[in-house]
Enzyme design. Structure first.
Site, PDB file in Angstrom:
ATOM      1  N   ASP A 147       0.811  -1.192   0.034  1.00 42.86           N
ATOM      2  CA  ASP A 147      -0.114  -0.071   0.045  1.00 42.86           C
ATOM      3  C   ASP A 147       0.959   1.348  -0.017  1.00 42.86           C
ATOM      4  O   ASP A 147       1.441   1.564   1.087  1.00 42.86           O
ATOM      5  CB  ASP A 147      -0.889  -0.053   1.296  1.00 42.86           C
ATOM      6  CG  ASP A 147      -1.758   1.232   1.409  1.00 42.86           C
ATOM      7  OD1 ASP A 147      -1.627   2.003   0.451  1.00 42.86           O
ATOM      8  OD2 ASP A 147      -2.155   1.445   2.318  1.00 42.86           O
ATOM      9  N   LYS A 191       2.871  11.132  -3.813  1.00 39.65           N
ATOM     10  CA  LYS A 191       1.851  10.500  -4.150  1.00 39.65           C
ATOM     11  C   LYS A 191       1.050  11.560  -5.178  1.00 39.65           C
ATOM     12  O   LYS A 191       0.262  11.180  -6.298  1.00 39.65           O
ATOM     13  CB  LYS A 191       1.019   9.538  -3.521  1.00 39.65           C
ATOM     14  CG  LYS A 191       0.181   8.633  -4.220  1.00 39.65           C
ATOM     15  CD  LYS A 191      -0.348   7.499  -3.070  1.00 39.65           C
ATOM     16  CE  LYS A 191      -1.430   6.946  -3.526  1.00 39.65           C
ATOM     17  NZ  LYS A 191      -2.119   5.943  -2.543  1.00 39.65           N
ATOM     18  N   GLU A 232      -7.238   0.612  -4.189  1.00 40.49           N
ATOM     19  CA  GLU A 232      -7.094   0.254  -2.549  1.00 40.49           C
ATOM     20  C   GLU A 232      -8.625  -0.029  -1.981  1.00 40.49           C
ATOM     21  O   GLU A 232      -8.349  -0.958  -1.445  1.00 40.49           O
ATOM     22  CB  GLU A 232      -6.632   1.976  -2.109  1.00 40.49           C
ATOM     23  CG  GLU A 232      -5.243   2.142  -2.365  1.00 40.49           C
ATOM     24  CD  GLU A 232      -4.789   3.646  -2.203  1.00 40.49           C
ATOM     25  OE1 GLU A 232      -5.790   4.415  -1.814  1.00 40.49           O
ATOM     26  OE2 GLU A 232      -3.666   4.103  -2.524  1.00 40.49           O
ATOM     27  N   ASP A 283     -12.998   5.038   2.011  1.00 36.01           N
ATOM     28  CA  ASP A 283     -11.395   5.036   2.022  1.00 36.01           C
ATOM     29  C   ASP A 283     -10.926   6.523   2.080  1.00 36.01           C
ATOM     30  O   ASP A 283     -11.177   7.307   0.776  1.00 36.01           O
ATOM     31  CB  ASP A 283     -10.837   4.274   1.049  1.00 36.01           C
ATOM     32  CG  ASP A 283      -9.279   4.332   0.970  1.00 36.01           C
ATOM     33  OD1 ASP A 283      -8.917   4.969   1.986  1.00 36.01           O
ATOM     34  OD2 ASP A 283      -8.691   3.661   0.302  1.00 36.01           O
TER      35      ASP A 283
END
Ligand code: AMP
Length: 601
Positions: free
Chosen positions: A8, A70, A169, A191
Site C-alpha cells: 500500500d 503521490k 485501494e 476510504d
C-alpha cells in the site's frame, strides 16, 4: 518464484504485507514499525533517508524533505497547481511537462522518489523474510487515471520490482473482507486517507467480489484538513500578534505538524491546546502561539470537505443503481476515517453500523497481499472483478469526447474502433486518447496523442485501421493498431507521455547503484563495529590480566590494538577492516591459547 509482496504505497504512510501460508501478515520494517512514512529526506551532504528518519528532519529541512509525492504521480505540472501549496519543497516542470521535485538544483520525478520509498519497503521485506523479493502488487486510489497507474508501475520497475498488478485501494480492502468473512453481502468501502478519497460499492457472492461502481477525489484527504487548520492557526496568530506567517516555510511546517497532531487528538478528545513557543521573533522579542481548538470548531471548519465525501457517496449509489438500504456493511479505510464526525456522517448516510473489524491503516496492504496470494496460487477461492473508474475515449470533431469504454465497465475490457484518413495519401493519423466523464475533450485527462504512422498512400477514407483500446486488469490502457490488411506491425504508435523506457532504465540503474552503495556502506559499518568490539574486548582483557601477562604478550597485544585503531581511522577501507578483524580474531585465539583458556569477552 520468491514471495510476492503486497504494497500500500500511501500518500502519508506505506504498508507492506505478505501471505504467510494462508494468512496475510504485515511486515515489520527495520525501525520496528508496521507503517513506514512515505517520506524521502536528503541531508545537506546528499545522503538519503526514507521513512521515520526522513520524517524527523521535516521541521528543520523542509526544502529537502519530500512527503505526499503521490499527489504528483503521473501529473502534468499545470495540473498540479492545487497540490503545490500543500508542500514545502519546490515543485517544478520536468522536460516532458510533468511535475517534478527540485532538491539542491536536481530534478527528481515523482516516479524516482516513489521508487526510493518502494526500495526501502522492498529491503524491509527482504530482511524480514530472509530472501530476495522481486515481485509485488501495488495499490493505487480507485480514481487514479492511466498516467498515474503507469507512473506507479514505473516507480516499481525503478525500485527493481516486477509489478505483477496494480489494484485499487478500496478493492484491496474488499478483498480483505471477502477473505475474512466469506459471506454474501453488498458492502461500501469508504476510504478516506491522507491525500485521496474513494468510495466503492462491492457485491460479494461467496468468494467472488464484484465491484459495482467506484468514485473518488484524488485531491481530498487528511492533508487538506491539516491545511484548513494551518490557515486557521495562522489567522489566530495574526489576530493576536499582527504578524502574517503564512509565507514562512519553516513556520508553516511547524503549524502543519501541530495541526495534524491536534486533528488526531480531536478524534478522541473534545478539545486540544496548540502551543508553539518561539514561532517567530521580531524587534520586540519572541512570539509564541497558544490557542485552544475544540472538536466543534474543527468540525465546522472541515464540514465542507466532509460533505464532499458524502456527495461522492450519494453519486456512487446513483451510479450503481442501489440505495443505501441495499448496503449490508460499510468498511472504513484510511486514517481520516477515524474522525468521529466522519463516522457519524457515513453512518447517517448509509443508516448502517460501520465495520471496524479491520485496521484502517493496514487493510489495503492486507488486501494486496491476498491478491499476491491469489496470483501465487496460494489463495485459491477469492476472486475479485474490478471496474474501470474513468471512461476511456478519443477526441472527435469539435473538440468533443467520444466514449469507447464507459466507466464502471468490468476490467479487463477492450474496444475496437475503425479509423480512416481525411485527405488523399495521408500517411499518418493522430488519435488523441483521453479519460474522464466530460463531453468536452479539453476537460478530460489527456493520456497522449497516439500517432499511427507508415500508412500506404490511398484515397481519403479508404485505409481502414483497426485501433484496439484495451484496459488490463491493472486498469492500465494499451492501444494497438493494425491496418486493413491485417498487418499488425504496419502501424507504429507513439505515445509521448510519462517516462520513456530509456529514462526508466537509467533511473533503475541509478537506484540499483544507490542500493549497492547502501549495502556496501552497511557492510563497512558492520565490519567497523566488529573491529570496535574486538578492540574493547582486548583492552578489557589486558586491563584485567595485566599482572599475569608476559611482557612480550603485552607488547604484541598493544601492537594488535594499534593495528585495529589504525584500520578504524581509515574508516571506509573495507578490505583493510576485514583483514584486521580476522587478524584480531586470530590474535585473540592465540593469546587465549597461551593463557590456557581464559575468557576474552
Ligand atoms: P492513510 O493515507 O490512510 O495513511 O491516512 C493518513 C491520514 O490519516 C493522515 O492525514 C493522518 O493525519 C490521518 N489520521 C490518522 N489517524 C487519524 C486519527 N485518529 N484521526 C484523524 N485523522 C487521522
Amino acid at each position: 518464484m520468491g514471495k510476492v509482496i503486497g504494497i500500500d504505497l500511501g500518500t502519508t504512510n506505506s504498508v507492506v504485507a505478505y501471505m504467510d501460508r494462508r494468512e496475510p501478515r504485515v511486515i515489520i520494517n527495520e525501525e520496528g514499525g508496521r507503517v513506514t512514512p512515505s517520506v524521502v529526506g536528503f541531508s545537506k551532504t546528499g545522503e538519503r533517508f526514507v521513512g521515520e528518519i526522513a520524517k524527523r528532519q521535516m521541521l528543520i529541512n523542509p526544502d529537502a524533505t519530500i512527503h505526499s509525492v503521490k499527489r504528483f504521480m503521473g501529473k502534468r505540472y499545470r495540473e498540479a497547481a492545487r497540490d503545490i501549496p500543500l508542500v514545502n519543497y519546490e515543485v517544478a516542470e520536468n522536460r516532458n511537462g510533468d511535475a517534478a521535485v527540485k532538491v539542491s538544483g536536481r530534478l527528481y520525478s515523482p516516479q524516482e522518489l516513489s521508487a526510493m520509498i518502494l526500495q526501502k519497503l522492498k529491503s524491509s521485506a527482504e530482511d524480514f523474510l530472509g530472501e530476495p523479493v522481486t515481485e509485488a502488487i501495488i495499490t493505487v486510489p480507485a480514481h487514479f487515471n492511466d498516467r498515474q497507474r503507469q507512473a506507479t508501475k514505473d516507480a516499481g520497475t525503478i525500485a527493481g520490482l516486477n509489478v505483477l498488478r496494480i489494484i485499487n485501494e478500496p478493492t484491496a480492502a474488499a478483498l480483505a473482507y471477502v477473505h475474512d468473512r466469506r459471506k454474501n453481502a453488498t458492502i461500501a468501502v469508504y476510504d478516506f486517507g491522507g491525500g485521496t478519497f474513494d468510495i466503492s460499492i462491492v457485491h460479494i457472492d461467496r468468494e467472488v467480489g464484484e465491484v459495482r461502481s467506484t468514485r473518488g477525489n484524488n485531491a481530498l484527504g487528511g492533508a487538506d484538513l491539516d491545511r484548513l487548520l494551518v490557515d486557521w492557526l495562522a489567522e489566530q496568530f495574526k489576530e493576536e500578534h499582527s504578524i502574517d506567517v503564512s509565507a514562512d516555510k519553516i513556520v508553516r511546517q511547524r503549524l502543519r505538524d501541530a495541526a495534524e497532531r491536534a486533528k488526531i487528538e480531536l478524534s478522541t478528545a473534545m478539545e486540544t491546546e496548540i502551543h508553539l513557543p518561539f514561532l517567530v521573533a521580531d524587534a520586540s522579542g519572541p512570539r509564541h502561539l497558544q490557542v485552544r481548538l475544540s472538536r466543534a470548531m474543527f468540525e465546522t471548519l472541515a464540514a465542507p470537505l466532509f460533505q464532499q465525501t458524502i456527495t461522492e457517496c450519494r453519486q456512487v449509489m446513483e451510479e450503481s443503481k442501489l440505495s443505501p438500504a441495499d448496503i449490508d456493511e460499510v468498511v472504513m479505510v484510511g486514517g481520516s476515517s477515524r474522525i468521529p464526525r466522519v463516522k457519524e456522517l457515513v453512518k447517517e448516510f448509509f443508516n448502517r453500523p460501520l465495520n471496524h473489524a479491520f485496521n484502517p491503516d493496514e487493510v489495503v496492504a492486507i488486501g494486496a497481499a491476498i491478491q499476491a496470494g491469489v496470483l501465487e496460487g496460494e489463495v485459491k477461492s477469492v476472486t475479485l472483478l474490478d471496474v474501470t473508474n474513468l471512461s476511456l475515449g478519443i477526441e472527435v470533431e469539435g473538440r468533443r469526447f467520444a466514449k469507447l469504454i464507459p466507466k464502471n465497465t468490468t476490467i479487463p475490457a477492450q474496444k475496437v474502433q475503425l479509423v480512416s484518413t481525411v485527405v488523399d495519401n495521408q500517411r499518418a493519423v493522430k488519435i488523441h486518447v483521453l479519460q474522464g466523464e466530460s463531453a468536452l475533450a479539453t476537460e478530460n485527462v489527456s493520456l497522449g496523442e497516439f500517432e499511427l504512422v507508415g500508412l500506404d498512400p490511398a484515397a481519403r477514407g479508404v485505409p481502414r485501421i483497426e485501433v484496439k483500446f484495451a484496459i488490463d486488469a491493472s486498469g492500465i490502457v494499451n492501444v494497438s493498431a493494425r491496418d486493413g490488411r491485417g498487418l499488425q506491425n504496419q502501424v507504429t504508435i507513439r505515445a509521448p507521455t510519462g517516462l520513456s523506457k530509456l529514462e526508466i532504465e537509467e533511473a533503475r540503474s541509478e537506484a540499483q547503484a544507490h542500493e549497492d552503495r547502501r549495502e556496501a556502506a552497511a557492510e563497512t559499518k558492520d565490519l567497523r563495529f566488529a573491529v570496535e568490539k574486538q578492540i574493547v574486548a582486548l583492552e578489557t582483557f589486558l586491563r584485567e590480566h595485566k599482572a599475569v601477562l608476559h611482557r612480550q604478550d603485552s607488547s604484541e597485544a598493544e601492537q594488535a590494538l594499534k593495528r585495529g585503531r589504525m584500520a578504524l581511522a581509515k574508516s571506509t577501507d573495507k578490505t583493510n577492516l576485514e583483514d584486521t578483524s580476522n587478524y584480531l580474531k586470530r590474535f585473540a585465539a592465540h593469546l587465549l591459547d597461551k593463557m590456557g583458556g581464559v575468557q576474552l569477552s
